[in-house]
Design a protein around this motif. Structure first.
Motif, PDB file in Angstrom:
ATOM      1  N   LEU A 165       1.080  -0.958  -0.122  1.00 12.18           N
ATOM      2  CA  LEU A 165       0.431   0.117  -0.230  1.00 12.18           C
ATOM      3  C   LEU A 165       0.619   1.577   0.180  1.00 12.18           C
ATOM      4  N   LEU A 166       1.504   1.536   0.777  1.00 14.16           N
ATOM      5  CA  LEU A 166       3.115   2.031   0.671  1.00 14.16           C
ATOM      6  C   LEU A 166       3.459   2.564  -0.127  1.00 14.16           C
ATOM      7  N   ALA A 167       3.781   1.289  -0.961  1.00  8.07           N
ATOM      8  CA  ALA A 167       4.561   1.780  -2.535  1.00  8.07           C
ATOM      9  C   ALA A 167       3.801   2.046  -3.590  1.00  8.07           C
ATOM     10  N   ALA A 168       2.760   1.573  -3.076  1.00  9.89           N
ATOM     11  CA  ALA A 168       1.632   1.910  -4.280  1.00  9.89           C
ATOM     12  C   ALA A 168       0.480   3.846  -4.315  1.00  9.89           C
ATOM     13  N   ILE A 169       0.699   4.040  -3.269  1.00  8.57           N
ATOM     14  CA  ILE A 169      -0.478   5.162  -2.814  1.00  8.57           C
ATOM     15  C   ILE A 169       0.643   6.008  -4.123  1.00  8.57           C
ATOM     16  N   PRO A 170       0.738   7.157  -4.781  1.00  5.35           N
ATOM     17  CA  PRO A 170       1.199   8.123  -5.284  1.00  5.35           C
ATOM     18  C   PRO A 170       1.436   9.502  -4.243  1.00  5.35           C
ATOM     19  N   ALA A 171       3.218   9.039  -4.035  1.00  9.19           N
ATOM     20  CA  ALA A 171       3.446   9.543  -3.289  1.00  9.19           C
ATOM     21  C   ALA A 171       4.187  10.185  -2.677  1.00  9.19           C
ATOM     22  N   ILE A 172       4.209  11.323  -4.423  1.00 10.36           N
ATOM     23  CA  ILE A 172       5.765  12.027  -4.907  1.00 10.36           C
ATOM     24  C   ILE A 172       5.060  13.155  -6.553  1.00 10.36           C
ATOM     25  N   GLN A 173       5.842  14.219  -6.215  1.00  9.94           N
ATOM     26  CA  GLN A 173       5.349  15.280  -7.672  1.00  9.94           C
ATOM     27  C   GLN A 173       6.138  14.312  -9.155  1.00  9.94           C
ATOM     28  N   PRO A 174       5.109  14.522  -9.591  1.00 10.03           N
ATOM     29  CA  PRO A 174       4.945  13.876 -10.916  1.00 10.03           C
ATOM     30  C   PRO A 174       6.053  14.334 -12.207  1.00 10.03           C
ATOM     31  N   VAL A 175       6.192  15.861 -11.553  1.00  6.32           N
ATOM     32  CA  VAL A 175       7.550  16.616 -12.127  1.00  6.32           C
ATOM     33  C   VAL A 175       8.863  17.275 -11.007  1.00  6.32           C
ATOM     34  N   ASN A 176       9.516  16.963 -11.234  1.00  4.96           N
ATOM     35  CA  ASN A 176      10.873  17.596 -10.239  1.00  4.96           C
ATOM     36  C   ASN A 176      10.637  18.410 -10.139  1.00  4.96           C
ATOM     37  N   PRO A 213      10.337  15.279 -17.977  1.00  9.69           N
ATOM     38  CA  PRO A 213      10.416  14.407 -17.990  1.00  9.69           C
ATOM     39  C   PRO A 213       9.032  14.031 -16.833  1.00  9.69           C
ATOM     40  N   ILE A 214       7.927  13.028 -16.766  1.00 12.19           N
ATOM     41  CA  ILE A 214       6.969  12.537 -16.080  1.00 12.19           C
ATOM     42  C   ILE A 214       7.499  11.664 -15.028  1.00 12.19           C
ATOM     43  N   TYR A 215       7.097  11.353 -13.957  1.00 15.24           N
ATOM     44  CA  TYR A 215       7.304  10.360 -13.255  1.00 15.24           C
ATOM     45  C   TYR A 215       6.080   9.489 -13.029  1.00 15.24           C
ATOM     46  N   ALA A 216       5.913   8.503 -12.573  1.00 15.33           N
ATOM     47  CA  ALA A 216       5.124   7.136 -12.439  1.00 15.33           C
ATOM     48  C   ALA A 216       4.399   8.176 -10.162  1.00 15.33           C
ATOM     49  N   THR A 217       4.015   8.329  -9.847  1.00 16.19           N
ATOM     50  CA  THR A 217       4.041   8.412  -8.496  1.00 16.19           C
ATOM     51  C   THR A 217       4.004   7.218  -7.636  1.00 16.19           C
ATOM     52  N   GLY A 218       3.784   6.781  -7.849  1.00 17.03           N
ATOM     53  CA  GLY A 218       3.460   5.170  -7.543  1.00 17.03           C
ATOM     54  C   GLY A 218       3.732   4.031  -7.840  1.00 17.03           C
ATOM     55  N   ASP A 219       3.891   2.285  -7.376  1.00 20.36           N
ATOM     56  CA  ASP A 219       3.687   1.627  -7.934  1.00 20.36           C
ATOM     57  C   ASP A 219       2.504   0.905  -9.131  1.00 20.36           C
ATOM     58  N   GLY A 220       1.991   0.123  -9.661  1.00 18.51           N
ATOM     59  CA  GLY A 220       0.961   0.355  -9.808  1.00 18.51           C
ATOM     60  C   GLY A 220       1.299  -0.666 -11.896  1.00 18.51           C
ATOM     61  N   ILE A 221       0.354  -0.441 -12.178  1.00 21.05           N
ATOM     62  CA  ILE A 221      -0.290  -1.405 -13.979  1.00 21.05           C
ATOM     63  C   ILE A 221      -0.935   0.464 -14.850  1.00 21.05           C
ATOM     64  N   VAL A 222      -0.022   0.278 -15.932  1.00 18.89           N
ATOM     65  CA  VAL A 222      -0.197   1.281 -16.554  1.00 18.89           C
ATOM     66  C   VAL A 222      -1.976   0.788 -17.413  1.00 18.89           C
ATOM     67  N   VAL A 223      -3.229   1.397 -16.825  1.00 22.26           N
ATOM     68  CA  VAL A 223      -3.970   1.284 -17.546  1.00 22.26           C
ATOM     69  C   VAL A 223      -5.020   1.998 -18.482  1.00 22.26           C
ATOM     70  N   ARG A 224      -4.053   3.342 -18.958  1.00 28.86           N
ATOM     71  CA  ARG A 224      -4.829   3.542 -20.507  1.00 28.86           C
ATOM     72  C   ARG A 224      -3.665   4.287 -20.582  1.00 28.86           C
TER      73      ARG A 224
END
Length: 323
Positions: A165-176, A213-224
């Motif tokens: 859960l902690l790894a999955a929650i989108p917890a960072i800013q997507p752009v530096n 660059p844009i970064y994933a904010t949490g672990d997961g699967i790209v659905v679209r």
């Protein structure tokens, strides 16, 4: 030669030989044997009371050793019960609280065994009560260990889920921050850049040059990873599990494909201005159980307190959005 005894006869004024009768001799002999037997019995009786035989001394040593072993066993059980009580206390008041699990009732931890007499084969001995009590105590201790072991197994599963859960929650800013021109617009009522009408802006707009660059904010699967949603242009949606989904819109191009697994911090795309967009920026949204929520609450993983305060101040301004 046996001694001959005489007596003085006053009538005849002479010594006469004493003749011992056989009856008298037998009487004296019998009295001697009886006295010897009584003395021997008395001696044996006194000796048995105050002087232990080798077998008795061996049995006494064995009994003393058993008493010492029982005391050691009792001490070990006391220590085991104390350690187990400490683990149970931490289990209920720390581990299960942290992982939001119900505590195990004390009655369940310390319950005995009902039904048939489990200790019938231990009855009928001199120390049956002591033996039965010790066995009951050991059985309860064993049951408590089993209960605690199962609880820790459950905690281990919850810990793994919590880690996911902690790894999955989108917890960072997507752009530096170093790549940002500015934080253009936050979550809330904003002025539409095309109609100039105030309406709900469901995400956050990060202004940055095209190709940032844009970064994933949490672990997961790209659905679209397509342009099939009105207004979003080229956009990516990541399903993080646990009801969380993040959306990245107006991209210049993708760096991932549908069904690809990503980790927090992976490069997924680049800033653009596709779709309903007035200038190059990233429009970022978070969904929880299908409802849009404020992304501002999820940047604890990448911003300092000062950076978060500054971002919050800009996001709170009711300015014009870029999409």
């Amino acid at each position: 030669m046996s001694k001959v005894k005489y007596y003085y006869d006053s009538e005849s004024l002479s010594y006469k030989k004493i003749e011992r009768r056989k009856r008298t001799t037998f009487k004296y002999a019998f009295m001697f044997v009886l006295a010897a037997a009584l003395f021997g019995f008395l001696f044996v009786f006194i000796a048995s009371q105050y002087v232990a035989s080798p077998k008795e001394r061996a049995l006494a040593r064995e009994l003393h050793n058993m008493q010492l072993q029982y005391e050691l066993l009792n001490k070990k059980m006391n220590e085991a019960e104390a350690v187990l009580a400490n683990v149970a206390d931490r289990d209920n008041n720390i581990y299960r609280v942290y992982f939001e699990a119900n505590p195990i009732p004390e009655a369940q931890r310390t319950a005995g065994f009902g039904g048939i007499n489990r200790y019938k084969n231990l009855e009928g001995f001199d120390n049956s009560k002591l033996i039965v009590a010790s066995n009951k105590r050991l059985d309860v201790l064993q049951k408590q260990i089993v209960v605690q072991s199962k609880s820790l197994d459950e905690i281990a599963v919850l810990a793994k889920e919590k880690e996911k859960l902690l790894a999955a929650i989108p917890a960072i800013q997507p752009v530096n921050n170093k790549d940002l021109s500015r934080m253009a617009s936050g979550y809330g009522m904003r002025s539409d850049p095309f109609t100039k009408v105030r309406k709900m802006h469901w995400g956050m707009d990060f202004t940055a040059p095209r190709g940032t660059p844009i970064y994933a904010t949490g672990d997961g699967i790209v659905v679209r990873a397509d342009s099939g949603s009105t207004g979003y242009g080229n956009h990516i949606r990541i399903d993080h599990g646990f009801g969380y989904t993040s959306l990245y819109a107006h991209l210049y191009k993708y760096n991932v494909r549908k069904n690809q697994k990503v980790k927090r911090g992976d490069l997924i795309g680049f800033v653009g201005s596709t779709g309903r967009s007035q200038a190059p920026h990233l429009h970022y949204e978070i969904f929880k159980d299908g409802d849009r929520i404020n992304p501002m609450n999820f940047y604890y993983g990448s911003l300092t307190a000062e950076e978060y305060s500054e971002l919050l101040e800009h996001a709170s301004l009711e300015n014009q959005s870029l999409d």
